[in-house]
Motif scaffolding. Sequence first.
Motif, PDB file in Angstrom:
ATOM      1  N   VAL A 102      32.881  30.020  43.446  1.00 28.68           N
ATOM      2  CA  VAL A 102      32.680  28.568  43.286  1.00 28.68           C
ATOM      3  C   VAL A 102      32.216  28.267  41.853  1.00 28.68           C
ATOM      4  O   VAL A 102      32.667  27.314  41.215  1.00 28.68           O
ATOM      5  CB  VAL A 102      31.655  28.028  44.320  1.00 28.68           C
ATOM      6  CG1 VAL A 102      31.267  26.587  44.009  1.00 28.68           C
ATOM      7  CG2 VAL A 102      32.229  28.132  45.736  1.00 28.68           C
ATOM      8  N   LYS A 103      31.308  29.116  41.325  1.00 32.63           N
ATOM      9  CA  LYS A 103      30.792  28.918  39.950  1.00 32.63           C
ATOM     10  C   LYS A 103      31.885  29.091  38.914  1.00 32.63           C
ATOM     11  O   LYS A 103      31.952  28.357  37.933  1.00 32.63           O
ATOM     12  CB  LYS A 103      29.694  29.955  39.654  1.00 32.63           C
ATOM     13  CG  LYS A 103      28.323  29.610  40.158  1.00 32.63           C
ATOM     14  CD  LYS A 103      27.329  30.640  39.597  1.00 32.63           C
ATOM     15  CE  LYS A 103      26.296  31.013  40.624  1.00 32.63           C
ATOM     16  NZ  LYS A 103      25.546  32.204  40.308  1.00 32.63           N
ATOM     17  N   PHE A 104      32.712  30.141  39.095  1.00 27.85           N
ATOM     18  CA  PHE A 104      33.723  30.468  38.079  1.00 27.85           C
ATOM     19  C   PHE A 104      34.998  30.980  38.775  1.00 27.85           C
ATOM     20  O   PHE A 104      35.215  32.181  38.880  1.00 27.85           O
ATOM     21  CB  PHE A 104      33.167  31.528  37.114  1.00 27.85           C
ATOM     22  CG  PHE A 104      34.070  31.816  35.940  1.00 27.85           C
ATOM     23  CD1 PHE A 104      34.339  30.838  34.990  1.00 27.85           C
ATOM     24  CD2 PHE A 104      34.657  33.067  35.786  1.00 27.85           C
ATOM     25  CE1 PHE A 104      35.175  31.100  33.908  1.00 27.85           C
ATOM     26  CE2 PHE A 104      35.500  33.335  34.704  1.00 27.85           C
ATOM     27  CZ  PHE A 104      35.754  32.348  33.765  1.00 27.85           C
ATOM     28  N   PRO A 105      35.830  30.034  39.250  1.00 29.25           N
ATOM     29  CA  PRO A 105      37.024  30.423  40.010  1.00 29.25           C
ATOM     30  C   PRO A 105      37.956  31.374  39.250  1.00 29.25           C
ATOM     31  O   PRO A 105      38.655  32.181  39.861  1.00 29.25           O
ATOM     32  CB  PRO A 105      37.726  29.090  40.290  1.00 29.25           C
ATOM     33  CG  PRO A 105      36.684  28.042  40.104  1.00 29.25           C
ATOM     34  CD  PRO A 105      35.709  28.574  39.114  1.00 29.25           C
ATOM     35  N   HIS A 106      37.936  31.299  37.902  1.00 28.73           N
ATOM     36  CA  HIS A 106      38.838  32.138  37.096  1.00 28.73           C
ATOM     37  C   HIS A 106      38.590  33.632  37.283  1.00 28.73           C
ATOM     38  O   HIS A 106      39.425  34.444  36.896  1.00 28.73           O
ATOM     39  CB  HIS A 106      38.716  31.788  35.602  1.00 28.73           C
ATOM     40  CG  HIS A 106      39.225  30.413  35.286  1.00 28.73           C
ATOM     41  ND1 HIS A 106      38.438  29.299  35.482  1.00 28.73           N
ATOM     42  CD2 HIS A 106      40.422  29.980  34.821  1.00 28.73           C
ATOM     43  CE1 HIS A 106      39.138  28.227  35.123  1.00 28.73           C
ATOM     44  NE2 HIS A 106      40.339  28.606  34.733  1.00 28.73           N
ATOM     45  N   ILE A 107      37.443  33.981  37.881  1.00 35.19           N
ATOM     46  CA  ILE A 107      37.171  35.404  38.099  1.00 35.19           C
ATOM     47  C   ILE A 107      38.284  36.040  38.927  1.00 35.19           C
ATOM     48  O   ILE A 107      38.616  37.208  38.757  1.00 35.19           O
ATOM     49  CB  ILE A 107      35.776  35.617  38.760  1.00 35.19           C
ATOM     50  CG1 ILE A 107      35.353  37.087  38.659  1.00 35.19           C
ATOM     51  CG2 ILE A 107      35.739  35.128  40.204  1.00 35.19           C
ATOM     52  CD1 ILE A 107      33.902  37.358  38.992  1.00 35.19           C
ATOM     53  N   LEU A 108      38.900  35.247  39.821  1.00 37.66           N
ATOM     54  CA  LEU A 108      39.952  35.781  40.691  1.00 37.66           C
ATOM     55  C   LEU A 108      41.261  36.030  39.949  1.00 37.66           C
ATOM     56  O   LEU A 108      42.119  36.759  40.436  1.00 37.66           O
ATOM     57  CB  LEU A 108      40.204  34.825  41.865  1.00 37.66           C
ATOM     58  CG  LEU A 108      39.063  34.704  42.878  1.00 37.66           C
ATOM     59  CD1 LEU A 108      39.383  33.652  43.922  1.00 37.66           C
ATOM     60  CD2 LEU A 108      38.779  36.041  43.545  1.00 37.66           C
ATOM     61  N   SER A 109      41.410  35.421  38.792  1.00 35.07           N
ATOM     62  CA  SER A 109      42.672  35.606  38.055  1.00 35.07           C
ATOM     63  C   SER A 109      42.622  36.832  37.144  1.00 35.07           C
ATOM     64  O   SER A 109      43.613  37.199  36.526  1.00 35.07           O
ATOM     65  CB  SER A 109      43.004  34.352  37.237  1.00 35.07           C
ATOM     66  OG  SER A 109      42.038  34.166  36.222  1.00 35.07           O
ATOM     67  N   HIS A 110      41.451  37.473  37.064  1.00 31.55           N
ATOM     68  CA  HIS A 110      41.322  38.680  36.233  1.00 31.55           C
ATOM     69  C   HIS A 110      41.639  39.933  37.034  1.00 31.55           C
ATOM     70  O   HIS A 110      41.557  39.938  38.257  1.00 31.55           O
ATOM     71  CB  HIS A 110      39.916  38.764  35.625  1.00 31.55           C
ATOM     72  CG  HIS A 110      39.668  37.737  34.567  1.00 31.55           C
ATOM     73  ND1 HIS A 110      40.132  37.871  33.273  1.00 31.55           N
ATOM     74  CD2 HIS A 110      39.025  36.544  34.614  1.00 31.55           C
ATOM     75  CE1 HIS A 110      39.774  36.811  32.570  1.00 31.55           C
ATOM     76  NE2 HIS A 110      39.103  35.991  33.356  1.00 31.55           N
ATOM     77  N   SER A 111      41.959  40.990  36.304  1.00 30.25           N
ATOM     78  CA  SER A 111      42.350  42.241  36.957  1.00 30.25           C
ATOM     79  C   SER A 111      41.142  43.157  37.172  1.00 30.25           C
ATOM     80  O   SER A 111      40.297  43.298  36.288  1.00 30.25           O
ATOM     81  CB  SER A 111      43.391  42.945  36.075  1.00 30.25           C
ATOM     82  OG  SER A 111      43.396  44.326  36.301  1.00 30.25           O
ATOM     83  N   VAL A 112      41.096  43.783  38.349  1.00 33.69           N
ATOM     84  CA  VAL A 112      40.023  44.734  38.650  1.00 33.69           C
ATOM     85  C   VAL A 112      40.071  45.896  37.655  1.00 33.69           C
ATOM     86  O   VAL A 112      39.063  46.256  37.044  1.00 33.69           O
ATOM     87  CB  VAL A 112      40.142  45.275  40.102  1.00 33.69           C
ATOM     88  CG1 VAL A 112      39.165  46.427  40.329  1.00 33.69           C
ATOM     89  CG2 VAL A 112      39.866  44.156  41.096  1.00 33.69           C
ATOM     90  N   GLU A 113      41.269  46.481  37.466  1.00 32.70           N
ATOM     91  CA  GLU A 113      41.410  47.670  36.599  1.00 32.70           C
ATOM     92  C   GLU A 113      41.231  47.326  35.121  1.00 32.70           C
ATOM     93  O   GLU A 113      40.583  48.058  34.380  1.00 32.70           O
ATOM     94  CB  GLU A 113      42.780  48.344  36.777  1.00 32.70           C
ATOM     95  CG  GLU A 113      43.015  48.980  38.126  1.00 32.70           C
ATOM     96  CD  GLU A 113      43.393  47.952  39.199  1.00 32.70           C
ATOM     97  OE1 GLU A 113      43.721  46.787  38.829  1.00 32.70           O
ATOM     98  OE2 GLU A 113      43.325  48.288  40.388  1.00 32.70           O
ATOM     99  N   GLU A 114      41.816  46.201  34.692  1.00 28.37           N
ATOM    100  CA  GLU A 114      41.819  45.896  33.253  1.00 28.37           C
ATOM    101  C   GLU A 114      40.556  45.190  32.775  1.00 28.37           C
ATOM    102  O   GLU A 114      40.203  45.271  31.601  1.00 28.37           O
ATOM    103  CB  GLU A 114      43.046  45.037  32.905  1.00 28.37           C
ATOM    104  CG  GLU A 114      44.350  45.826  32.977  1.00 28.37           C
ATOM    105  CD  GLU A 114      45.557  44.907  32.897  1.00 28.37           C
ATOM    106  OE1 GLU A 114      45.433  43.823  32.282  1.00 28.37           O
ATOM    107  OE2 GLU A 114      46.612  45.263  33.455  1.00 28.37           O
ATOM    108  N   LYS A 115      39.873  44.459  33.661  1.00 29.12           N
ATOM    109  CA  LYS A 115      38.703  43.698  33.214  1.00 29.12           C
ATOM    110  C   LYS A 115      37.396  44.109  33.902  1.00 29.12           C
ATOM    111  O   LYS A 115      36.407  44.393  33.239  1.00 29.12           O
ATOM    112  CB  LYS A 115      38.930  42.185  33.442  1.00 29.12           C
ATOM    113  CG  LYS A 115      39.885  41.556  32.456  1.00 29.12           C
ATOM    114  CD  LYS A 115      39.387  41.514  31.022  1.00 29.12           C
ATOM    115  CE  LYS A 115      38.280  40.542  30.795  1.00 29.12           C
ATOM    116  NZ  LYS A 115      38.005  40.255  29.395  1.00 29.12           N
TER     117      LYS A 115
END
Length: 332
Positions: A102-115
């Motif tokens: 909710v605070k930062f929805p963009h977290i879901l658009s990042h990659s687990v492996e790369e970020k």
Amino acid sequence: MEICSSQHGSSIMWFFRDRGFDDKSINEMFKKCKRLEGAQRERASENWAYLKSIGIQERKLPSIVSKCPKILTLGLHEKLVPMVECLSTLGTKPHEVASAIVKFPHILSHSVEEKLCPLLAFFQALGVPEKQLGKMILLNPRLISYSIESKLTEIADFLASLGLARDGMVGKVMAKNPFIMGYSVEKRLRPTSEFLRSVGLAEHDLQTVAMNFPEVLCRDVNKVLKPNLDFLKRCGFGDGQISALVTGFPPILIKSVRNSLEPRIKFLVEVMGRQIDEAIDYPDFFRHGLKKRLELRHKLLKKKNIACSLSEMLECNQKKFLMKFGLFEGYA
């Protein structure tokens, strides 16, 4: 501007309209995310339902999607589920992950492996304890969007330049206040540290500020620190005295003048009948609650006509205070 359904994928248009989005916000989302053009209603519905299933309230979903419409276009099992599952292993309380999204929805658009994995490795190398890692990222999920090379390394270098050891101390500061990493070294952190030096803080004092009160380093010199310094000068404190006050209790420079400092000084002088110099011997005076501690204890001491220093009056819990001055009787 009215949206023409043929202009944007009509299937996704109906998805948005069914969920109460108006034309203006739909247009904004299409401007933000070109991938919506070819998005499928089925995928968007699936992702929306998944976000609800992990504990995000439906009323918050429109705001999340408006901020990061890309969420609706991402593969559920390729992108969203792996990130949520990874974040869940970092959390300790229910709803922490939902709250971070909710605070930062963009977290879901990042990659687990790369970020996410490199970010965790970076903090571990700085000595952030394992149990603190998740807390940091879930408290300030925006961290995942910062560049390790240009942003986070610069913050670590700055903290090290204050004399903090890289094998744990720098990591502890970051864990204590994850928001410090959102500030610019050149525009905020360095000017603040220079200002603190100009007030008379020595190198080890700056390290204490960073370790115990990192929020002081994050505040604006001209908007917050300088006005507080000017207020202390108007109260009659000299340069050396101000240096002692700030060294003893650094948050004195970021407390609200009107709501915190002024009422306490007024109480010290006008009600307690003491000299302002007494605060220099005990700068923690400004840490204590006015109503719950200062007024209450002063009243009890006055009733028994007991004189004592500020530290004797305040540097103990309520039970010890009552025992020390034999006040149990009057307190009951």
